[in-house]
Design a protein around this motif. Structure first.
Motif, PDB file in Angstrom:
ATOM      1  N   GLY A  54      -1.131 -10.076  -1.457  1.00 13.59           N
ATOM      2  CA  GLY A  54       0.035  -9.276  -0.699  1.00 13.59           C
ATOM      3  C   GLY A  54      -0.470  -8.347  -0.133  1.00 13.59           C
ATOM      4  O   GLY A  54      -1.653  -8.765   0.612  1.00 13.59           O
ATOM      5  N   ALA A  55       0.197  -8.044   0.666  1.00 13.92           N
ATOM      6  CA  ALA A  55      -0.299  -7.294   1.487  1.00 13.92           C
ATOM      7  C   ALA A  55      -1.113  -5.741   0.409  1.00 13.92           C
ATOM      8  O   ALA A  55      -0.692  -5.461  -0.139  1.00 13.92           O
ATOM      9  CB  ALA A  55       1.115  -6.503   2.567  1.00 13.92           C
ATOM     10  N   GLY A  56      -2.240  -4.548   1.461  1.00 13.24           N
ATOM     11  CA  GLY A  56      -2.533  -3.683   1.213  1.00 13.24           C
ATOM     12  C   GLY A  56      -2.693  -3.882  -0.458  1.00 13.24           C
ATOM     13  O   GLY A  56      -4.063  -4.867  -0.984  1.00 13.24           O
ATOM     14  N   SER A  57      -2.722  -2.704  -1.227  1.00 11.34           N
ATOM     15  CA  SER A  57      -3.127  -3.137  -2.810  1.00 11.34           C
ATOM     16  C   SER A  57      -2.104  -3.847  -3.375  1.00 11.34           C
ATOM     17  O   SER A  57      -2.411  -3.673  -5.000  1.00 11.34           O
ATOM     18  CB  SER A  57      -2.700  -1.431  -2.858  1.00 11.34           C
ATOM     19  OG  SER A  57      -1.426  -0.647  -3.238  1.00 11.34           O
ATOM     20  N   ALA A  58      -1.318  -4.731  -2.837  1.00 10.18           N
ATOM     21  CA  ALA A  58      -0.491  -5.278  -3.475  1.00 10.18           C
ATOM     22  C   ALA A  58       0.456  -4.726  -4.157  1.00 10.18           C
ATOM     23  O   ALA A  58       1.152  -5.109  -5.575  1.00 10.18           O
ATOM     24  CB  ALA A  58      -0.928  -6.933  -4.437  1.00 10.18           C
ATOM     25  N   ALA A  59       0.783  -3.424  -4.471  1.00 10.98           N
ATOM     26  CA  ALA A  59       1.689  -2.542  -4.814  1.00 10.98           C
ATOM     27  C   ALA A  59       3.036  -3.024  -4.865  1.00 10.98           C
ATOM     28  O   ALA A  59       3.814  -3.041  -6.397  1.00 10.98           O
ATOM     29  CB  ALA A  59       1.853  -1.247  -4.482  1.00 10.98           C
ATOM     30  N   THR A  60       3.304  -3.642  -3.706  1.00 15.90           N
ATOM     31  CA  THR A  60       5.528  -4.890  -4.006  1.00 15.90           C
ATOM     32  C   THR A  60       4.982  -5.966  -4.379  1.00 15.90           C
ATOM     33  O   THR A  60       5.994  -6.163  -5.044  1.00 15.90           O
ATOM     34  CB  THR A  60       5.123  -4.370  -2.770  1.00 15.90           C
ATOM     35  OG1 THR A  60       5.246  -3.411  -1.838  1.00 15.90           O
ATOM     36  CG2 THR A  60       6.452  -4.889  -2.189  1.00 15.90           C
ATOM     37  N   VAL A  61       3.872  -6.587  -4.518  1.00 19.25           N
ATOM     38  CA  VAL A  61       3.770  -7.783  -5.117  1.00 19.25           C
ATOM     39  C   VAL A  61       3.798  -7.204  -6.639  1.00 19.25           C
ATOM     40  O   VAL A  61       4.749  -8.013  -7.477  1.00 19.25           O
ATOM     41  CB  VAL A  61       2.261  -8.797  -5.348  1.00 19.25           C
ATOM     42  CG1 VAL A  61       2.424  -9.778  -6.242  1.00 19.25           C
ATOM     43  CG2 VAL A  61       2.057  -9.523  -3.457  1.00 19.25           C
ATOM     44  N   ARG A  90       4.144  -9.291   0.490  1.00 18.40           N
ATOM     45  CA  ARG A  90       2.794  -9.796   1.548  1.00 18.40           C
ATOM     46  C   ARG A  90       2.950  -9.127   2.842  1.00 18.40           C
ATOM     47  O   ARG A  90       1.913  -9.526   3.786  1.00 18.40           O
ATOM     48  CB  ARG A  90       3.270 -11.000   2.121  1.00 18.40           C
ATOM     49  CG  ARG A  90       3.421 -12.150   0.568  1.00 18.40           C
ATOM     50  CD  ARG A  90       4.110 -13.730   1.243  1.00 18.40           C
ATOM     51  NE  ARG A  90       3.205 -14.839   2.093  1.00 18.40           N
ATOM     52  CZ  ARG A  90       2.082 -15.270   2.039  1.00 18.40           C
ATOM     53  NH1 ARG A  90       1.538 -14.943   0.750  1.00 18.40           N
ATOM     54  NH2 ARG A  90       1.238 -16.030   2.429  1.00 18.40           N
ATOM     55  N   GLN A  91       3.997  -8.418   3.144  1.00 18.43           N
ATOM     56  CA  GLN A  91       4.134  -7.697   4.748  1.00 18.43           C
ATOM     57  C   GLN A  91       4.195  -6.129   4.611  1.00 18.43           C
ATOM     58  O   GLN A  91       2.846  -5.866   5.083  1.00 18.43           O
ATOM     59  CB  GLN A  91       5.393  -7.850   5.144  1.00 18.43           C
ATOM     60  CG  GLN A  91       5.352  -9.030   5.900  1.00 18.43           C
ATOM     61  CD  GLN A  91       4.621 -10.335   6.182  1.00 18.43           C
ATOM     62  OE1 GLN A  91       3.201  -9.873   6.392  1.00 18.43           O
ATOM     63  NE2 GLN A  91       4.468  -9.577   8.207  1.00 18.43           N
ATOM     64  N   VAL A  92       4.595  -5.387   3.914  1.00 18.35           N
ATOM     65  CA  VAL A  92       4.437  -3.894   3.450  1.00 18.35           C
ATOM     66  C   VAL A  92       4.056  -3.204   2.448  1.00 18.35           C
ATOM     67  O   VAL A  92       5.231  -3.430   1.731  1.00 18.35           O
ATOM     68  CB  VAL A  92       6.298  -3.064   4.191  1.00 18.35           C
ATOM     69  CG1 VAL A  92       5.350  -1.076   4.116  1.00 18.35           C
ATOM     70  CG2 VAL A  92       6.261  -3.365   5.728  1.00 18.35           C
ATOM     71  N   ASP A  93       3.097  -2.788   2.172  1.00 17.44           N
ATOM     72  CA  ASP A  93       2.385  -2.745   1.031  1.00 17.44           C
ATOM     73  C   ASP A  93       3.023  -0.741   0.517  1.00 17.44           C
ATOM     74  O   ASP A  93       2.955  -0.248   1.414  1.00 17.44           O
ATOM     75  CB  ASP A  93       0.942  -2.516   0.621  1.00 17.44           C
ATOM     76  CG  ASP A  93       0.251  -2.083  -0.555  1.00 17.44           C
ATOM     77  OD1 ASP A  93       0.592  -2.480  -0.954  1.00 17.44           O
ATOM     78  OD2 ASP A  93      -1.006  -1.361  -0.298  1.00 17.44           O
ATOM     79  N   GLY A  94       3.797  -1.117  -0.285  1.00 15.68           N
ATOM     80  CA  GLY A  94       4.335   0.158  -1.100  1.00 15.68           C
ATOM     81  C   GLY A  94       6.163   0.136  -0.333  1.00 15.68           C
ATOM     82  O   GLY A  94       6.578   1.332  -0.876  1.00 15.68           O
ATOM     83  N   ALA A  95       6.521  -1.135   0.058  1.00 17.95           N
ATOM     84  CA  ALA A  95       7.976  -1.601   0.457  1.00 17.95           C
ATOM     85  C   ALA A  95       8.368  -1.449  -0.972  1.00 17.95           C
ATOM     86  O   ALA A  95       8.004  -2.115  -1.702  1.00 17.95           O
ATOM     87  CB  ALA A  95       8.195  -2.166   1.087  1.00 17.95           C
ATOM     88  N   ILE A  96       9.703  -1.166  -1.079  1.00 16.20           N
ATOM     89  CA  ILE A  96      10.706  -1.206  -2.089  1.00 16.20           C
ATOM     90  C   ILE A  96      11.205  -2.623  -2.911  1.00 16.20           C
ATOM     91  O   ILE A  96      10.922  -3.131  -2.121  1.00 16.20           O
ATOM     92  CB  ILE A  96      12.473  -0.494  -1.813  1.00 16.20           C
ATOM     93  CG1 ILE A  96      12.915  -0.517  -2.550  1.00 16.20           C
ATOM     94  CG2 ILE A  96      12.607  -1.444  -0.241  1.00 16.20           C
ATOM     95  CD1 ILE A  96      14.508   0.025  -2.044  1.00 16.20           C
ATOM     96  N   ALA A  97      10.588  -2.584  -3.883  1.00 15.53           N
ATOM     97  CA  ALA A  97      11.078  -4.014  -4.542  1.00 15.53           C
ATOM     98  C   ALA A  97      12.258  -4.281  -4.481  1.00 15.53           C
ATOM     99  O   ALA A  97      12.876  -3.868  -4.332  1.00 15.53           O
ATOM    100  CB  ALA A  97      10.640  -3.539  -6.286  1.00 15.53           C
ATOM    101  N   SER A  98      11.859  -6.139  -4.281  1.00 17.40           N
ATOM    102  CA  SER A  98      13.394  -6.124  -3.639  1.00 17.40           C
ATOM    103  C   SER A  98      15.078  -6.420  -4.162  1.00 17.40           C
ATOM    104  O   SER A  98      15.904  -6.431  -3.688  1.00 17.40           O
ATOM    105  CB  SER A  98      13.065  -8.113  -3.252  1.00 17.40           C
ATOM    106  OG  SER A  98      13.884  -8.782  -2.603  1.00 17.40           O
ATOM    107  N   LEU A  99      14.189  -6.481  -5.644  1.00 13.87           N
ATOM    108  CA  LEU A  99      15.561  -6.251  -6.670  1.00 13.87           C
ATOM    109  C   LEU A  99      15.713  -4.990  -6.623  1.00 13.87           C
ATOM    110  O   LEU A  99      16.949  -4.151  -7.035  1.00 13.87           O
ATOM    111  CB  LEU A  99      14.584  -6.409  -8.113  1.00 13.87           C
ATOM    112  CG  LEU A  99      15.941  -7.184  -8.805  1.00 13.87           C
ATOM    113  CD1 LEU A  99      16.828  -8.305  -8.914  1.00 13.87           C
ATOM    114  CD2 LEU A  99      16.040  -6.268 -10.305  1.00 13.87           C
TER     115      LEU A  99
END
Ligand code: FMN
Ligand code: COI
Length: 386
Positions: A49-56, A286-295
Motif C-alpha cells: 500500500g501507500a506509506g505506512s499502509a494505514a489505509t490498507v 495504494r494511493q493516499v496513506d491515511g485516506a478514509i476507509a472506502s467503506l
C-alpha cells in the motif's frame, strides 16, 4: 441451495474422493501462500500500500465495525442475487476490479482472468496497464461481459484511439480511474526497487496502439526505454479537469464510470457531469496513506447521489459477508481486487475461478443464512454498527 452456494457441496463431495481444493481461499491464508510462491518484487507490488499502509488496514477494519443482524423464517431459500448494473446483467453483484500487469504473477495473466470471469458471467474490467492487448483479452473473454478501465492519456489522439479500439472489441462500459495520475510513495516497492512498467510490462495497450506509435521516433521494439517513458509522461499529470470529461463522453457512447471517488462533493460532481456511475474506492489503500476507509466513505456518498447513478464499491472486499455489508451500505455491486490476483498467482485461470466461486458461494450462503432473499432489498437495516 442456489447455484453459487453449490460450490460448497462440490468441494465436500470431491473430498469424499480424496481431493482437496486447489488452495485455501481463506483471505489471510490466501495472501500468505501467495507471498510464499511469488518473487518478493511482484508480491510486494500486489500486496503493498501507500506509506505506512494505514489505509490498507483501515479498509479491513471498517468492515469489522459493521455486523450483519440475521433474520429468521424469511423464506430466503431461493435467492435473487442478480442485478443490472450500467446496462450489464450480472448473475451476482460482483465484477473483477481492473488490475494491471497481471503477467508478473502468472503467465496466464489477463487471458486467464478473462476466461475465468467469462465462465461465471462476471464482468472483467480490463486495465489500460494490461500485459495483454485489448483485442486478445476480448477474444479470450468470448461472450462474457467486459468493461474497460482508462488511464487517461493527455494526448487526445491516443486517448480517442484507445477508446475506439475498446469499443470495437466489445467493451461496453468505460471506467475512468482518477485517483492514480501518478504512483504514490509505496515503500514496499521502493525497498525492492521494483516497478514492473520500467521493464516494459503492462504496456501492451499503448505499444499496440497506432496513434501512440505515431508519436514515437523509434518503435517500442527498437527503443523500449523511450517508448516506456513517453507513455508514462502521457498518463501522469493532474492537469485533467471535470470539464474535460466531455471529451470522453464524445468518444464513448456507452456508460462512463469514475473510479476513485471518496468525497461526497466529488460524487455530486460526477452526477452533474453526466456520468453513469462511480466506484467508491481508495485504490486498495495504494494511493493516499491515511485516506478514509472506502467503506466509511460509502454511506454518505450513496445517500448523496441516491439512484441517479450506479454506485459501485471496492477496497477491502474479501468475503461474502463483505459483499452483503457493502450492498447494505449503498453499493449496487462490488469490485473484487487482490484476492483474484492471488488466485491467478496460484493456478492461473483455474485459480481465479476457484477464488470467484468461493466468494460467490460464501456470499450466496451469507445472504440466505442472514435471511436476505433479494440483493435489491438490502439496506442498512440488515446491519448493526459496533
Ligand atoms: C496489483 C494491483 C494493480 C492494480 N492496477 C490497477 C489498474 O491498472 N487500474 C485501476 O483502476 N486500478 C488498479 N488497481 C486497483 C484495483 O482496481 C482496486 O481498486 C483495488 O485492488 C481494491 O482494493 P483491494 O484489492 O484491497 O480490494 C490495482 C490494484 C492492485 C492490487
Ligand atoms: C498505476 C497503474 C499502472 C497500476 C495501478 O493502478 C496500481 O499499481 O495500483
Amino acid at each position: 441451495m442456489t447455484r453459487f452456494g453449490g460450490y460448497q457441496n462440490e468441494i465436500y463431495l470431491q473430498g469424499l474422493g480424496g481431493a482437496k481444493p486447489l488452495f485455501s481461499t481463506d483471505p489471510t491464508k490466501l495472501e500468505e501462500s501467495a507471498a510464499n510462491l511469488l518473487d518478493p518484487g511482484p508480491y510486494a507490488y500486489v500486496a503493498g500500500g501507500a506509506g505506512s499502509a494505514a489505509t490498507v488496514r483501515a479498509n479491513r477494519e471498517a468492515f469489522d465495525r459493521w455486523r450483519i443482524v440475521p433474520r429468521m423464517l424469511t423464506g430466503a431459500t431461493d435467492r435473487k442475487l442478480s442485478v443490472s448494473v450500467l446496462g450489464t446483467e450480472l448473475p451476482a453483484p460482483v465484477a473483477l476490479a481492473p488490475v494491471g500487469v497481471q503477467s508478473i504473477v502468472h503467465p496466464d495473466a489477463e487471458l486467464g482472468t478473462a476466461r475465468a470471469a467469462a465462465s461465471l458471467g462476471l464482468p472483467m474490467i480490463l486495465s489500460t496497464a494490461s500485459s495483454t492487448s485489448i483485442e486478445e483479452v476480448a477474444a479470450a473473454n468470448g461472450a462474457g461481459p467486459r468493461w474497460f478501465q482508462l488511464y487517461w492519456p493527455g494526448d487526445p489522439d491516443v486517448c480517442a484511439s484507445i477508446l475506439a479500439r475498446a469499443k470495437k472489441a466489445g467493451y461496453s462500459v468505460l471506467v475512468v480511474t482518477l485517483d492514480t495520475w501518478t504512483l504514490a510513495w509505496r515503500p514496499a516497492d521502493l525497498d525492492q526497487a521494483y516497478l514492473p512498467f520500467l521493464n516494459g510490462e503492462g504496456l501492451a495497450v499503448p505499444f499496440s496502439d497506432p496513434a501512440f506509435r505515431a508519436l514515437l521516433e523509434k518503435t517500442p521494439e527498437e527503443d523500449p526505454p523511450s517508448a516506456i517513458l513517453r507513455w508514462i509522461s502521457l498518463v501522469t499529470g493532474s492537469d485533467r479537469t471535470w470539464e474535460q470529461l466531455t471529451f470522453l463522453r464524445e468518444h464513448w457512447d456507452g456508460p462512463i464510470v469514475l473510479k476513485g471517488i471518496q468525497h461526497v462533493d466529488d460524487a455530486r460532481k460526477a452526477v452533474d457531469a453526466g456520468m453513469d456511475g462511480i466506484v467508491v474506492s481508495n485504490h486498495g489503500g495504494r494511493q493516499v496513506d491515511g485516506a478514509i476507509a472506502s467503506l466509511d466513505a460509502l454511506p454518505g456518498i450513496a445517500a448523496a447521489v441516491g439512484d441517479r447513478i450506479d454506485v459501485l464499491f471496492d477496497s477491502g472486499v474479501r468475503t461474502g459477508s463483505d459483499v452483503v455489508k457493502a450492498l447494505a451500505l449503498g453499493a449496487k455491486a462490488v469490485l473484487l481486487g487482490r484476492p483474484y490476483v492471488y488466485g491467478l498467482a496460484h493456478a492461473g485461470e483455474d485459480g481465479v475461478r476457484h477464488v470467484l466461486r468461493g466468494l460467490l458461494a460464501d456470499f450466496d450462503m451469507t445472504m440466505g443464512l442472514s435471511g436476505n432473499a433479494d440483493v435489491a432489498a438490502l439496506s442498512a437495516d440488515a446491519l448493526a454498527r459496533v
